[in-house]
Design an enzyme around this catalytic site. Structure first.
Site, PDB file in Angstrom:
ATOM      1  N   LYS A 115     -17.279 141.091  77.328  1.00 61.13           N
ATOM      2  CA  LYS A 115     -16.229 140.997  78.344  1.00 61.13           C
ATOM      3  C   LYS A 115     -14.848 141.181  77.743  1.00 61.13           C
ATOM      4  CE  LYS A 115     -18.490 138.547  82.085  1.00 61.13           C
ATOM      5  NZ  LYS A 115     -18.466 137.424  83.009  1.00 61.13           N
ATOM      6  N   LYS A 197     -30.464 147.812  82.918  1.00 59.50           N
ATOM      7  CA  LYS A 197     -30.688 146.863  84.001  1.00 59.50           C
ATOM      8  C   LYS A 197     -29.931 147.301  85.272  1.00 59.50           C
ATOM      9  CE  LYS A 197     -30.055 141.930  84.764  1.00 59.50           C
ATOM     10  NZ  LYS A 197     -29.616 140.651  84.222  1.00 59.50           N
ATOM     11  N   LYS A 200     -24.725 145.151  89.353  1.00 53.70           N
ATOM     12  CA  LYS A 200     -23.798 145.242  90.475  1.00 53.70           C
ATOM     13  C   LYS A 200     -22.540 145.987  90.090  1.00 53.70           C
ATOM     14  CE  LYS A 200     -22.988 140.283  89.838  1.00 53.70           C
ATOM     15  NZ  LYS A 200     -22.992 138.982  90.449  1.00 53.70           N
TER      16      LYS A 200
END
Ligand code: TRP
Length: 334
Positions: A115, A197, A200
């Protein structure tokens, strides 16, 4: 233990569009677990502000997620469904646990590294101590089990370390939580790159099925799903795209991989993709209808939000008071 049941805690963030992966990988399993455990399912809105959010959009997304928990089948009378920010104990315990967590431990967290790379202009202290707030979420309720995705295992491991450290100083204060990784649907992969994966935040809208997608969109996306040229429907490593579709179909229907392989033996990919798309659409349409009904009923939703926040506050206070006493804070005069 609450009423002789083990305690389960999990949470999800309301950022980004929720995907079929969130539903099959998390929500659907949560529903299955809700009879066996005393469950706390939080919309972890405090975690989300570690990244800048547009307030109006964020408020709506959090509400959508809370309503989705209910639409997915979690009974809000039996499961404690609430906004993390409504229960003051999360922030209070997080502060205390911050003082029992080392910089070095937080520096090792792979999610923090990812992040910080992604939001290089806003590497704030909250992003760094994010896992401590997560530990507080879990430990506040004396949680026994935590259903999480594999990407959160490192945070859970840290939670256990913090709890054990605290217990070794002050005695048995916290229950040491165990991770719970669901067997089916644990990892739904991208339809465009089955080695990644389903996420979103994927830039390619064809890679993910969003929980808000309509029937035609769902079927179209499955028709375009990346497969291979083997021309057999088998669940095996060499065929990640086909295997992912088998897993999705299996998670939706409850059939085993072998049963799915048999059902489509000799059939082409076109037929198979269509069948998966239709099955997913059949599941998502009623979910969407329930979701919009719940969102429309403001009085009902407000009632749930209020009652469950009170319930969470009640249970979390028990732990918080104990912790405050153990570290030596003077007792509040009530
Ligand atoms: N960090 C988790 C995620 O991004 C969300 C989360 C916050 C959580 N607190 C939690 C998950 C406690 C399980 C238990 O997926």
């Amino acid at each position: 233990m609450i009423d002789n049941k083990k305690v389960l805690f999990s949470g999800m963030q309301a950022t980004g569009n929720l995907t079929l992966g969130n539903y099959l990988g998390a929500l659907k399993n949560w529903v299955k677990l809700s009879d066996e455990y005393e469950c706390f399912y939080s919309v972890v809105d405090m975690h989300s502000i570690t990244v800048r959010q547009d307030p109006a959009d964020f408020r709506q997304k959090a509400k959508n997620l809370l309503a989705l928990y209910i639409a997915a089948g979690l009974d809000p009378q039996k499961n404690c469904i609430y906004y993390q920010s409504h229960v003051s104990g999360h922030a209070e315990l997080a502060w205390i646990l911050n003082c029992f967590t080392y910089m070095g431990e937080l520096n090792r967290m792979t999610q923090f590294k990812d992040k910080s790379a992604k939001h290089a202009d806003n590497i704030n202290a909250g992003l760094f101590t994010y896992p401590v707030l997560m530990a507080a979420d879990i430990l506040l309720y004396q949680t026994d089990v935590v259903p999480v995705g594999i990407d959160q295992l490192q945070h859970l491991e840290l939670t256990r370390d913090i709890a054990q450290r605290f217990n070794s100083i002050y005695g048995d204060v916290f229950t040491i939580p165990e991770p719970f990784i669901g067997k089916t649907g644990a990892k739904i992969m991208s339809l465009q790159d089955p080695l990644k994966k389903m996420s979103k935040s994927d830039e390619n809208p064809n890679a993910s099925i969003y929980l808000t997608d309509d029937r035609d969109t769902i079927i179209r996306k499955f028709k375009r799903a990346v497969t291979d040229s083997e021309a057999v429907i088998k669940h095996r490593e060499e065929q990640p795209g086909v295997s992912n579709l088998i897993e999705i179909y299996s998670a939706c229907t409850g059939k085993t991989f072998e049963e799915v392989e048999k059902e489509f033996d000799g059939k082409g990919y076109g037929d198979f993709k269509l069948a998966v798309g239709e099955t997913v659409a059949d599941i998502l349409s009623p979910l969407q209808a329930r979701h919009s009904d719940i969102l429309k009923d403001k009085a009902y939703l407000d009632g749930i939000v209020k009652e469950n926040a009170e319930k969470a506050q009640y249970f979390s206070n028990k732990t918080l008071r104990k912790v405050q006493k153990k570290v030596g804070f003077n007792e509040k005069i009530r």
